[in-house]
Design an enzyme around this catalytic site. Structure first.
Site, short mmCIF file in Angstrom:
data_model
loop_
_atom_site.label_atom_id
_atom_site.label_comp_id
_atom_site.label_asym_id
_atom_site.label_seq_id
_atom_site.Cartn_x
_atom_site.Cartn_y
_atom_site.Cartn_z
N ASP A 137 -4.87 38.91 11.02
CA ASP A 137 -6.16 38.32 11.38
C ASP A 137 -6.61 37.35 10.29
O ASP A 137 -6.22 37.47 9.12
CB ASP A 137 -7.22 39.42 11.54
CG ASP A 137 -6.93 40.33 12.72
OD1 ASP A 137 -6.23 39.88 13.65
OD2 ASP A 137 -7.42 41.48 12.71
N LYS A 138 -7.47 36.43 10.65
CA LYS A 138 -7.96 35.41 9.72
C LYS A 138 -8.46 36.03 8.42
O LYS A 138 -8.14 35.55 7.32
CB LYS A 138 -9.09 34.61 10.39
CG LYS A 138 -9.77 33.61 9.46
CD LYS A 138 -10.96 32.95 10.15
CE LYS A 138 -11.72 32.05 9.19
NZ LYS A 138 -12.93 31.46 9.82
#
Length: 333
Positions: A137-138
């Site tokens: 995830d970012k």
């Protein structure tokens, strides 16, 4: 333009599955809806025959797929700093920082790890998603592997499907976890909020997460987590399912301030506005040598500072990491 034909053999564990379900496992770069469309268009054969999406497989069949390449915007090389912890002719391992999106998607057309990898090595443009075979995830930091050749790409995808790639995370969760364990709970789209995922017993995909306690605090627990599967947001969803959401998680948790905490700790918790999750260790079989190699990544500054604040608050010491089976071994270049 020459047609591309992708060939896979159905492994025993996919016996009894629908054709479209098996294809989603065997060709993870394509969506299930697109694969269903190609089945109906006759672009998929099973032992030379055309089947329907719902037809069941027995295992061992030879599947041939002729994909239609998307007419999509080209991913451009961009000079984005990345920390490469290992690289040879076959693969590279990146220590992804918080805030870096892995590949272009809606809302993030550039400025991604994929753009950075293209700048680092233009030859990666010949591989699916520039060699990227899994995601973070970012706002999750840590180790990721990317292939640099078709042989390595095939090997890494096969290892991920066989669940032999070991990925271990450090996760700081809310609440006091009493013991380690395993979460075996299917994950799918949230039935109401389609931007989120949730445990969906009937319609979800298999998801298995193993966790054990690394360090305890009065109102938080640091966990070492290993993934057996790799579903989107898996650790975040599973920990929230246990009612121990990750500290700072904006989607699956909310801020809980421990009673009696100092102003300094409260300030640290208030300003930690991303999930406390770090991909600490990665282990896989090298696609060329056949040797198992492993890497370890230190915690990013913000995560380490939050743990230090908790230790000062409660006068605790970090536990020693005595994972002898996780010895970090890298090949000589």
């Amino acid at each position: 333009m020459a047609k591309t034909t992708l060939v896979r053999q159905v492994p025993p564990e996919l016996a009894g599955r629908r054709l479209d379900q098996a294809l989603a496992e065997l060709f993870p770069d394509y969506s299930r809806s697109r694969l269903q469309q190609w089945i109906k268009q006759g672009r998929v054969t099973v032992d030379g025959a055309e089947l329907r999406p719902r037809d069941k497989l027995s295992g061992g069949e030879r599947i041939e797929l002729q994909p239609v390449e998307e007419n999509r915007e080209e991913c451009l090389a961009q000079d984005i700093p990345i920390h490469i912890v290992y690289e040879d002719a076959h693969l590279l391992v990146v220590d992804k920082p918080v805030g870096l999106v892995v590949h272009p998607a809606a809302g993030h057309h550039d400025g991604t790890l994929q753009n950075a990898l293209l700048h680092h090595d233009a030859n990666l443009a010949t591989l699916p998603r520039c060699g990227i075979v899994h995601r973070l995830d970012k706002d999750t930091s840590g180790l990721m592997v990317a292939a640099k050749s078709l042989k390595a790409h095939k090997s890494l995808v096969a290892q991920l499907q066989a669940r032999t790639v070991r990925r271990r995370y450090l996760a700081l969760v809310q609440g006091r976890v009493t013991a380690g364990g395993t979460v075996d709970a299917p994950i799918g789209r949230h039935p109401v909020d389609r931007k989120r995922f949730a445990v969906v017993p009937k319609a979800g995909k298999e998801a298995v997460t193993h966790y054990r306690i690394a360090e305890r605090f009065p109102h938080h627990t640091l966990l070492r987590v290993e993934l057996e599967t790799g579903r989107t947001h898996q650790i975040r969803v599973h920990m929230a399912h246990l009612r121990h959401p990750l500290v700072g998680d904006p989607q699956y948790g909310r801020l809980r301030l421990p009673p009696g905490a100092s102003d300094q700790l409260i300030a640290m918790l208030r300003h930690f506005r991303r999930q406390a999750l770090h991909a600490e260790k990665l282990s896989l079989v090298h696609p060329e040598s056949g040797k198992t190699i492993s890497w370890k990544s230190p915690l990013p500054v913000d995560f380490a500072a939050l743990l230090d604040a908790l230790r000062r608050e409660y006068e605790t010491q970090p536990d020693d990491d005595e994972d002898l089976d996780w010895e970090v071994v890298c090949l000589e270049e």
